[in-house]
Design a protein around this motif. Sequence first.
Motif, PDB file in Angstrom:
ATOM      1  N   THR A 141       0.779  -1.399   0.020  1.00 32.67           N
ATOM      2  CA  THR A 141       0.123  -0.176   0.006  1.00 32.67           C
ATOM      3  C   THR A 141       1.002   1.365   0.147  1.00 32.67           C
ATOM      4  OG1 THR A 141      -0.281  -0.127   2.424  1.00 32.67           O
ATOM      5  CG2 THR A 141      -1.873  -0.941   1.172  1.00 32.67           C
ATOM      6  N   THR A 201      -5.224  -0.197  -1.192  1.00 36.49           N
ATOM      7  CA  THR A 201      -5.291   0.096   0.060  1.00 36.49           C
ATOM      8  C   THR A 201      -5.467  -1.171   1.030  1.00 36.49           C
ATOM      9  OG1 THR A 201      -7.743   0.152  -0.085  1.00 36.49           O
ATOM     10  CG2 THR A 201      -6.681   2.153  -0.432  1.00 36.49           C
ATOM     11  N   GLY A 225      -7.707  -2.378   2.639  1.00 34.06           N
ATOM     12  CA  GLY A 225      -8.990  -3.103   2.448  1.00 34.06           C
ATOM     13  C   GLY A 225      -9.194  -3.824   1.084  1.00 34.06           C
ATOM     14  N   GLN A 260     -17.608  -2.499  -3.145  1.00 32.48           N
ATOM     15  CA  GLN A 260     -17.292  -2.275  -1.985  1.00 32.48           C
ATOM     16  C   GLN A 260     -16.209  -1.638  -1.887  1.00 32.48           C
ATOM     17  OE1 GLN A 260     -17.254  -6.009   0.053  1.00 32.48           O
ATOM     18  NE2 GLN A 260     -19.316  -6.769  -0.615  1.00 32.48           N
ATOM     19  N   VAL A 261     -15.276  -1.755  -2.812  1.00 26.14           N
ATOM     20  CA  VAL A 261     -13.938  -0.974  -2.843  1.00 26.14           C
ATOM     21  C   VAL A 261     -14.168   0.512  -2.740  1.00 26.14           C
ATOM     22  CG1 VAL A 261     -11.862  -0.553  -4.278  1.00 26.14           C
ATOM     23  CG2 VAL A 261     -12.549  -2.877  -3.810  1.00 26.14           C
ATOM     24  N   THR A 292     -16.124   2.266  -1.594  1.00 24.22           N
ATOM     25  CA  THR A 292     -16.683   2.648  -0.364  1.00 24.22           C
ATOM     26  C   THR A 292     -15.475   2.937   0.865  1.00 24.22           C
ATOM     27  OG1 THR A 292     -17.407   0.726   0.787  1.00 24.22           O
ATOM     28  CG2 THR A 292     -18.905   2.019  -0.500  1.00 24.22           C
ATOM     29  N   GLN A 293     -14.513   2.383   0.316  1.00 28.00           N
ATOM     30  CA  GLN A 293     -13.542   2.380   1.431  1.00 28.00           C
ATOM     31  C   GLN A 293     -12.521   3.616   1.453  1.00 28.00           C
ATOM     32  OE1 GLN A 293     -10.660  -0.768   0.241  1.00 28.00           O
ATOM     33  NE2 GLN A 293     -12.144  -2.496   0.443  1.00 28.00           N
TER      34      GLN A 293
END
Length: 199
Positions: free
Chosen positions: A3, A75, A77, A86-87, A89-90
């Motif tokens: 990351t 990231t 997540g 879903q990614v 919203t991370q």
Amino acid sequence: MNTKSEYPLYGLILEAILLHKVPQTRFTIFPQLYLHWHEGATSRAGDIPDFGIGRYAEGTPHIKLYGGIEIKSGTPGMELLPPPDQVLTQFGVREKLYFLLSQAEDQAKAAVKQNMLPKFHQSHWLLFVGPYFASVSFGPFDEDELITRATVENDSGDYGVFVRMMKRREVQVDTISLFRIGTDEAVETIEEFLSDTHM
């Protein structure tokens, strides 16, 4: 997943793009191609896409681009490879996409100014955050947009144009679709990108 740096992703993304290089003469990948911001290349100001997609050409300039690829690190997540929706919203993903949009738009403008991209056509870019990516388009640019940079203060740029560009970028981030490398949807999107960029 790293990351801290996007560099470990280069090999993965390059392999995904090369799967579409049939025949071998379909396109050329130009890694870290320096695009001067000012015509004549007397200034050091410029932009560097992680990968330019295009081909060598007779005459000047010797490179004609179809589009580009810009990459940012993933990231934490993303480690379990969740679904793309879903990614989005991370934490940190939307900010990276916003910055990628700014970088890629400046790269497209620099390429247009250097006659490496056609002035009156849209430019296409793939924006990667880790193994997830979006396919976006820019332009055609008007003269005011061509002198206004999104990522660097520019005395010649018009503030009103800059504000308009920022608002457009916010809308782009809000409506963006992400894809994950290794899925059928990603393969189709990359193929569409390469087909759209081929002038």
